[in-house]
Design an enzyme around this catalytic site. Structure first.
Site, PDB file in Angstrom:
ATOM      1  N   LYS A 136       1.079  -1.641  -0.022  1.00  0.00           N
ATOM      2  CA  LYS A 136       0.323   0.065   0.122  1.00  0.00           C
ATOM      3  C   LYS A 136       0.492   1.373  -0.394  1.00  0.00           C
ATOM      4  O   LYS A 136       2.519   1.163   0.312  1.00  0.00           O
ATOM      5  CB  LYS A 136      -1.221   0.071   1.447  1.00  0.00           C
ATOM      6  CG  LYS A 136       0.077  -0.577   2.450  1.00  0.00           C
ATOM      7  CD  LYS A 136      -1.287  -0.268   3.612  1.00  0.00           C
ATOM      8  CE  LYS A 136      -0.432  -0.203   5.388  1.00  0.00           C
ATOM      9  NZ  LYS A 136      -1.184  -1.121   5.806  1.00  0.00           N
ATOM     10  N   ARG A 157     -10.871   0.666  13.863  1.00  0.00           N
ATOM     11  CA  ARG A 157     -10.414   0.762  12.408  1.00  0.00           C
ATOM     12  C   ARG A 157     -11.589   0.394  12.005  1.00  0.00           C
ATOM     13  O   ARG A 157     -13.301   1.298  11.785  1.00  0.00           O
ATOM     14  CB  ARG A 157      -9.811   1.241  12.393  1.00  0.00           C
ATOM     15  CG  ARG A 157      -9.139   1.544  11.082  1.00  0.00           C
ATOM     16  CD  ARG A 157      -7.748   1.640  10.740  1.00  0.00           C
ATOM     17  NE  ARG A 157      -7.211   0.174   9.971  1.00  0.00           N
ATOM     18  CZ  ARG A 157      -6.099   0.289  10.358  1.00  0.00           C
ATOM     19  NH1 ARG A 157      -4.856   0.924   9.985  1.00  0.00           N
ATOM     20  NH2 ARG A 157      -5.669  -1.027   9.803  1.00  0.00           N
ATOM     21  N   HIS A 176      -6.637  -7.225  12.635  1.00  0.00           N
ATOM     22  CA  HIS A 176      -5.247  -6.335  12.529  1.00  0.00           C
ATOM     23  C   HIS A 176      -4.779  -5.601  13.489  1.00  0.00           C
ATOM     24  O   HIS A 176      -5.756  -5.677  15.175  1.00  0.00           O
ATOM     25  CB  HIS A 176      -5.509  -5.288  12.504  1.00  0.00           C
ATOM     26  CG  HIS A 176      -4.066  -4.156  11.533  1.00  0.00           C
ATOM     27  ND1 HIS A 176      -3.213  -5.198  10.942  1.00  0.00           N
ATOM     28  CD2 HIS A 176      -4.192  -3.520  11.793  1.00  0.00           C
ATOM     29  CE1 HIS A 176      -2.497  -4.135  10.986  1.00  0.00           C
ATOM     30  NE2 HIS A 176      -2.569  -2.642  11.622  1.00  0.00           N
ATOM     31  N   ARG A 193       0.828 -10.718   7.209  1.00  0.00           N
ATOM     32  CA  ARG A 193       0.297  -9.524   6.268  1.00  0.00           C
ATOM     33  C   ARG A 193       2.059  -9.232   6.936  1.00  0.00           C
ATOM     34  O   ARG A 193       1.638  -8.059   6.877  1.00  0.00           O
ATOM     35  CB  ARG A 193      -0.320  -8.826   6.452  1.00  0.00           C
ATOM     36  CG  ARG A 193      -1.773  -9.744   6.025  1.00  0.00           C
ATOM     37  CD  ARG A 193      -2.750  -8.792   6.455  1.00  0.00           C
ATOM     38  NE  ARG A 193      -3.258  -7.721   7.583  1.00  0.00           N
ATOM     39  CZ  ARG A 193      -3.726  -8.461   9.039  1.00  0.00           C
ATOM     40  NH1 ARG A 193      -4.365  -9.602   8.575  1.00  0.00           N
ATOM     41  NH2 ARG A 193      -3.976  -7.707   9.553  1.00  0.00           N
ATOM     42  N   TYR A 222      16.477  30.230   6.949  1.00  0.00           N
ATOM     43  CA  TYR A 222      15.296  31.633   6.750  1.00  0.00           C
ATOM     44  C   TYR A 222      15.105  31.947   8.561  1.00  0.00           C
ATOM     45  O   TYR A 222      15.367  30.671   9.520  1.00  0.00           O
ATOM     46  CB  TYR A 222      13.968  31.297   7.460  1.00  0.00           C
ATOM     47  CG  TYR A 222      13.245  30.923   5.746  1.00  0.00           C
ATOM     48  CD1 TYR A 222      13.538  32.278   4.928  1.00  0.00           C
ATOM     49  CD2 TYR A 222      13.447  29.734   4.168  1.00  0.00           C
ATOM     50  CE1 TYR A 222      12.937  32.301   3.491  1.00  0.00           C
ATOM     51  CE2 TYR A 222      13.804  30.101   3.398  1.00  0.00           C
ATOM     52  CZ  TYR A 222      13.485  30.982   2.999  1.00  0.00           C
ATOM     53  OH  TYR A 222      12.894  30.267   1.534  1.00  0.00           O
ATOM     54  N   CYS A 252      14.894  23.914   4.408  1.00  0.00           N
ATOM     55  CA  CYS A 252      14.161  25.503   3.113  1.00  0.00           C
ATOM     56  C   CYS A 252      13.306  23.812   2.416  1.00  0.00           C
ATOM     57  O   CYS A 252      13.353  22.744   2.749  1.00  0.00           O
ATOM     58  CB  CYS A 252      14.422  26.535   2.160  1.00  0.00           C
ATOM     59  SG  CYS A 252      16.100  27.020   3.180  1.00  0.00           S
ATOM     60  N   MET A 253      12.329  24.227   1.353  1.00  0.00           N
ATOM     61  CA  MET A 253      10.752  23.409   0.819  1.00  0.00           C
ATOM     62  C   MET A 253      12.508  22.956  -0.502  1.00  0.00           C
ATOM     63  O   MET A 253      12.000  21.876  -0.176  1.00  0.00           O
ATOM     64  CB  MET A 253      10.495  24.309   0.159  1.00  0.00           C
ATOM     65  CG  MET A 253       9.833  23.541  -0.757  1.00  0.00           C
ATOM     66  SD  MET A 253       8.185  24.889  -1.443  1.00  0.00           S
ATOM     67  CE  MET A 253       7.483  25.719  -0.451  1.00  0.00           C
ATOM     68  N   ASP A 254      13.033  23.315  -0.805  1.00  0.00           N
ATOM     69  CA  ASP A 254      13.827  23.040  -1.691  1.00  0.00           C
ATOM     70  C   ASP A 254      15.463  22.831  -1.415  1.00  0.00           C
ATOM     71  O   ASP A 254      16.469  22.514  -2.067  1.00  0.00           O
ATOM     72  CB  ASP A 254      13.399  23.699  -2.443  1.00  0.00           C
ATOM     73  CG  ASP A 254      12.623  24.854  -3.410  1.00  0.00           C
ATOM     74  OD1 ASP A 254      11.842  22.892  -2.965  1.00  0.00           O
ATOM     75  OD2 ASP A 254      12.263  25.287  -3.121  1.00  0.00           O
TER      76      ASP A 254
HETATM   77  C1  LIG Z   1      -0.610  -1.582   7.173  1.00  0.00           C
HETATM   78  C2  LIG Z   1      -1.380  -2.916   7.255  1.00  0.00           C
HETATM   79  C3  LIG Z   1      -0.476  -4.188   7.674  1.00  0.00           C
HETATM   80  C4  LIG Z   1       0.726  -4.198   7.399  1.00  0.00           C
HETATM   81  O1  LIG Z   1       1.740  -3.628   8.756  1.00  0.00           O
HETATM   82  P1  LIG Z   1       3.305  -3.512   9.251  1.00  0.00           P
HETATM   83  O2  LIG Z   1       3.646  -3.380  10.641  1.00  0.00           O
HETATM   84  O3  LIG Z   1       3.135  -2.633   8.202  1.00  0.00           O
HETATM   85  O4  LIG Z   1       3.787  -4.778   8.615  1.00  0.00           O
HETATM   86  C5  LIG Z   1      -1.080  -5.484   7.632  1.00  0.00           C
HETATM   87  N1  LIG Z   1      -2.891  -5.662   7.910  1.00  0.00           N
HETATM   88  C6  LIG Z   1      -3.459  -4.497   7.408  1.00  0.00           C
HETATM   89  C7  LIG Z   1      -4.135  -4.503   8.061  1.00  0.00           C
HETATM   90  C8  LIG Z   1      -2.259  -3.307   7.763  1.00  0.00           C
HETATM   91  O5  LIG Z   1      -2.853  -1.981   7.702  1.00  0.00           O
END
Ligand SMILES: *Cc1c(COP(=O)(O)O)cnc(C)c1O
Length: 401
Positions: free
Chosen positions: A46, A143, A173, A229, A274, A321-323
């Site tokens: 992601k 969530r 999760h 995951r 700045y 700075c920005m850049d």
């Molecule tokens: C982002 C996410 C993960 C991965 O988490 P990490 O800590 O980066 O391994 C797994 N499951 C869900 C639902 C997530 O949103």
């Protein structure tokens, strides 16, 4: 201007992020090696692969993963458009208006409400297809997901019986698996197992049960279930400084490199950047680096962080700075325009880690890599050579303004 002999030393003149795909692949392999027999890996790519680039990362981990995980349908479609055919789970909520698209593309949405399931079921029937879904369960994040209650178990049963629906997976999760104290995490696991049991009592058995994230992968074999995951650890970062780092060797995949644009001497009392927050206490030599918060380098690191030049630390002076930013090279003999600057990564025996920057800037390591800006081209390395690049320089819009 200095000439670099090989392209690898200077693929861009201003700044770039080098992503070592061998490291990404090895990190996936290192996890696979410790997981329980038969546990699958979902590679979480992601937010464009945590800022590293979802597509090249997905290629690199392909030998080790069974599925991919993304945040929304557009990220899933992007992977498919790049030729990935393994199942992709959308971890967040997918709007019901995407039901047809989700079903046609066999993208796996996270489902926990009756209306979502119904819309998917109807789409599946209409299209003569199957809608593969993963049920989301809320065991402690508050969530998304259904509560692990009897009513939810009844809902899950009803969903599993809807025409055209195949409940392929069920997940929850962890909220606190990255803490040393696993009490909360163990409670989440109990809630989850209890819910699975309720489903089994109703005759619902779901093939892919998954719960663990990177923190669980390093610390908790009992959380492996059918699939884990893996997110941050693919990129070579541990979930936190409280997790086990011994068991799974990880190598950070990203380095950010730039080049000095200007070196000059300033006198005692000269104000830098700045706000004049830094006043030279003595005559100094300073170098200008063409990187700033517009590239995602946090302004909160002003006057605190360092960069590496010629294998030595050069402290950042005054505000970022920005850049651009200004660093102290008084003690770096020979520092000159076009010298390579390491903002993240190694130079000789020195290393600046994302964790170091997160700590001194009161930031978060996940966020730092995600925020490497789209003005910073990515350079993909294999066996120390450039295997590919991605830049965002072409700037095209649609529509009339
Ligand atoms: C982002 C996410 C993960 C991965 O988490 P990490 O800590 O980066 O391994 C797994 N499951 C869900 C639902 C997530 O949103």
């Amino acid at each position: 201007m200095r000439e670099y002999e090989v392209e690898e030393d200077r693929p861009y003149t201003r700044v770039y992020a080098a992503v070592d795909l061998d490291a990404v692949e090895e990190n996936a392999g290192a996890m696979k090696a410790v997981l329980s027999e038969g546990t699958k890996i979902m590679g979480i790519v992601k937010a464009d692969g945590y800022g590293h680039g979802a597509v090249p990362v997905a290629h690199a981990i392909d030998p080790y993963v069974d599925m991919y995980g993304v945040a929304d349908i557009e990220e899933a479609v992007n992977l498919q458009d790049h030729g990935f055919s393994k199942p992709i789970l959308v971890l967040g909520v997918t709007h019901i208006k995407h039901s047809d698209r989700v079903v046609r593309r066999k993208i796996r949405p996270a489902v926990f409400q009756r209306q979502q399931a119904k819309a998917l079921s109807q789409a599946a029937v209409r299209l003569g297809e199957t809608a593969f879904i993963h049920l989301a369960v809320d065991t402690g994040m508050s969530r998304i997901g259904m509560a692990p209650s009897k009513e939810s178990a009844d809902l899950a049963l009803a969903i599993s019986r809807m025409p055209g629906i195949c409940v392929e997976g069920i997940f929850t999760h962890f909220a606190r698996a990255d803490e040393r104290d696993k009490a909360f995490t163990l409670r989440q696991m109990e809630e989850y197992s209890g819910f699975i049991k309720m489903l089994e009592d109703r005759g619902v058995s779901i093939p892919i049960k998954h719960i663990s994230n990177s923190a669980g992968i390093t610390d908790m074999r009992q959380a492996d279930w059918d699939m884990v995951r893996a997110g941050i650890s693919l990129y070579g970062l541990y979930a936190s400084e409280q997790v086990e780092t011994e068991r799974i060797p990880l190598r950070p995949a990203m380095e950010v490199k730039s080049f000095i644009t200007y070196v000059k001497k300033i006198g005692q009392g000269a104000a830098v950047s700045y706000g004049g927050t830094f006043i030279a206490p003595k005559p100094m030599t300073v170098a200008t680096i063409p990187v700033g918060y517009g590239d995602g380098y946090p302004r909160s690191l002003s006057g605190k962080a360092r960069v590496l030049i010629r294998g030595k630390s050069a402290p950042i002076l005054g505000r970022i700075c920005m850049d651009q930013m200004i660093v102290d090279v008084t003690d770096i003999h020979g520092a000159a325009e076009d010298d390579m600057v390491t903002l993240i990564g190694r130079d000789g025996d020195q290393e600046i880690t994302v964790e170091e920057l997160a700590q001194i800037g009161d930031g978060f390591h996940y966020e730092l890599v995600c925020n490497v800006g789209k003005r910073v081209p990515r350079v993909y390395m294999r066996k120390g050579r450039i295997a590919g690049k991605k830049d965002y320089f072409a700037d095209r819009y649609e529509g009339a303004f």
